[in-house]
Write a protein that holds these residues in place. Structure first.
Motif, PDB file in Angstrom:
ATOM      1  N   ALA A   1      -4.485  15.823  67.195  1.00  0.00           N
ATOM      2  CA  ALA A   1      -3.275  16.416  66.619  1.00  0.00           C
ATOM      3  C   ALA A   1      -2.403  17.032  67.708  1.00  0.00           C
ATOM      4  CB  ALA A   1      -3.647  17.462  65.576  1.00  0.00           C
ATOM      5  N   ALA A   2      -3.017  17.727  68.651  1.00  0.00           N
ATOM      6  CA  ALA A   2      -2.246  18.333  69.744  1.00  0.00           C
ATOM      7  C   ALA A   2      -1.604  17.250  70.609  1.00  0.00           C
ATOM      8  CB  ALA A   2      -3.154  19.221  70.594  1.00  0.00           C
TER       9      ALA A   2
ATOM     10  N   SER B   1      -4.150  15.001  74.635  1.00  0.00           N
ATOM     11  CA  SER B   1      -5.415  14.973  73.893  1.00  0.00           C
ATOM     12  C   SER B   1      -6.576  15.342  74.805  1.00  0.00           C
ATOM     13  CB  SER B   1      -5.646  13.594  73.285  1.00  0.00           C
ATOM     14  OG  SER B   1      -4.659  13.305  72.339  1.00  0.00           O
TER      15      SER B   1
ATOM     16  N   SER C   1      -0.793  14.223  69.641  1.00  0.00           N
ATOM     17  CA  SER C   1       0.268  13.588  68.849  1.00  0.00           C
ATOM     18  C   SER C   1       1.537  14.432  68.844  1.00  0.00           C
ATOM     19  CB  SER C   1      -0.192  13.365  67.408  1.00  0.00           C
ATOM     20  OG  SER C   1      -1.251  12.454  67.366  1.00  0.00           O
ATOM     21  N   LEU C   2       1.385  15.713  68.682  1.00  0.00           N
ATOM     22  CA  LEU C   2       2.543  16.598  68.670  1.00  0.00           C
ATOM     23  C   LEU C   2       3.256  16.576  70.023  1.00  0.00           C
ATOM     24  CD1 LEU C   2       4.250  18.704  67.161  1.00  0.00           C
ATOM     25  CD2 LEU C   2       2.698  20.435  68.067  1.00  0.00           C
ATOM     26  N   ALA C   3       2.490  16.680  71.101  1.00  0.00           N
ATOM     27  CA  ALA C   3       3.086  16.641  72.432  1.00  0.00           C
ATOM     28  C   ALA C   3       3.766  15.298  72.684  1.00  0.00           C
ATOM     29  CB  ALA C   3       2.011  16.899  73.494  1.00  0.00           C
ATOM     30  N   SER C   4       3.132  14.222  72.254  1.00  0.00           N
ATOM     31  CA  SER C   4       3.698  12.884  72.426  1.00  0.00           C
ATOM     32  C   SER C   4       4.997  12.738  71.652  1.00  0.00           C
ATOM     33  CB  SER C   4       2.687  11.837  71.967  1.00  0.00           C
ATOM     34  OG  SER C   4       3.245  10.553  72.024  1.00  0.00           O
ATOM     35  N   TYR C   5       5.033  13.245  70.435  1.00  0.00           N
ATOM     36  CA  TYR C   5       6.244  13.176  69.621  1.00  0.00           C
ATOM     37  C   TYR C   5       7.398  13.902  70.299  1.00  0.00           C
ATOM     38  CZ  TYR C   5       9.601  14.213  65.976  1.00  0.00           C
ATOM     39  OH  TYR C   5      10.763  14.346  65.274  1.00  0.00           O
ATOM     40  N   VAL C   6       7.138  15.107  70.799  1.00  0.00           N
ATOM     41  CA  VAL C   6       8.188  15.904  71.427  1.00  0.00           C
ATOM     42  C   VAL C   6       8.734  15.186  72.663  1.00  0.00           C
ATOM     43  CG1 VAL C   6       8.625  18.068  72.670  1.00  0.00           C
ATOM     44  CG2 VAL C   6       7.369  18.094  70.523  1.00  0.00           C
TER      45      VAL C   6
END
Length: 138
Positions: free
Chosen positions: A69-70, A42, A72-77
């Motif tokens: 959003a970026a 983030s 969150s996406l990186a964290s999810y991966v």
């Protein structure tokens, strides 16, 4: 009762699964890595947007939304990859074999008469097994 993080686990469960402490530590590390990735992702996305903001003008709320959003996406991966490693580690600690070795052993141990012929393999779709959460199990 055995303490496992904030939860208490029955002694019988802890005795049945001696690797439970290592698995819990691995999961904790994976989640902390995910939180760190969210913060770093983030922050990096926000800083990048501030550099680009000189050419593309948009408000602070959009910058924060896109940065979140970026992140969150990186964290999810990252969290998903790390928890998969923990699951593989748990299987290894419980069985002494990696998930790949177990999959190969289950294919090899299948009797020849039960294996489909090459013609049948092409005509039948592979079976998809799902666990109680709806995830595909290989």
């Amino acid at each position: 009762m055995v303490n496992l993080g904030l939860r208490r686990v029955e002694d019988s469960v802890a005795a049945k699964h001696p690797a439970l402490q290592q698995y819990a530590a691995c999961q904790s590390h994976a989640f902390m890595k995910g939180i760190g990735t969210f913060l770093a992702g983030s922050g990096a996305a926000f800083a990048l947007q501030k550099l680009v903001n000189k050419k593309l003008r948009y408000s602070l709320q959009w910058s924060l939304l896109l940065a979140g959003a970026a992140g969150s996406l990186a964290s999810y991966v990252v969290t998903r990859a790390e928890t998969q490693k923990c699951s593989d580690f748990w299987i290894y600690l419980e069985t002494g074999k990696s998930p790949e070795e177990l999959a190969m052993a289950s294919r090899v141990s299948q009797p020849a008469e039960n294996q489909p012929s090459p013609e049948d393999r092409e005509s039948t779709a592979p079976l998809v097994r799902r666990n109680k959460y709806g995830d595909i199990v290989e």
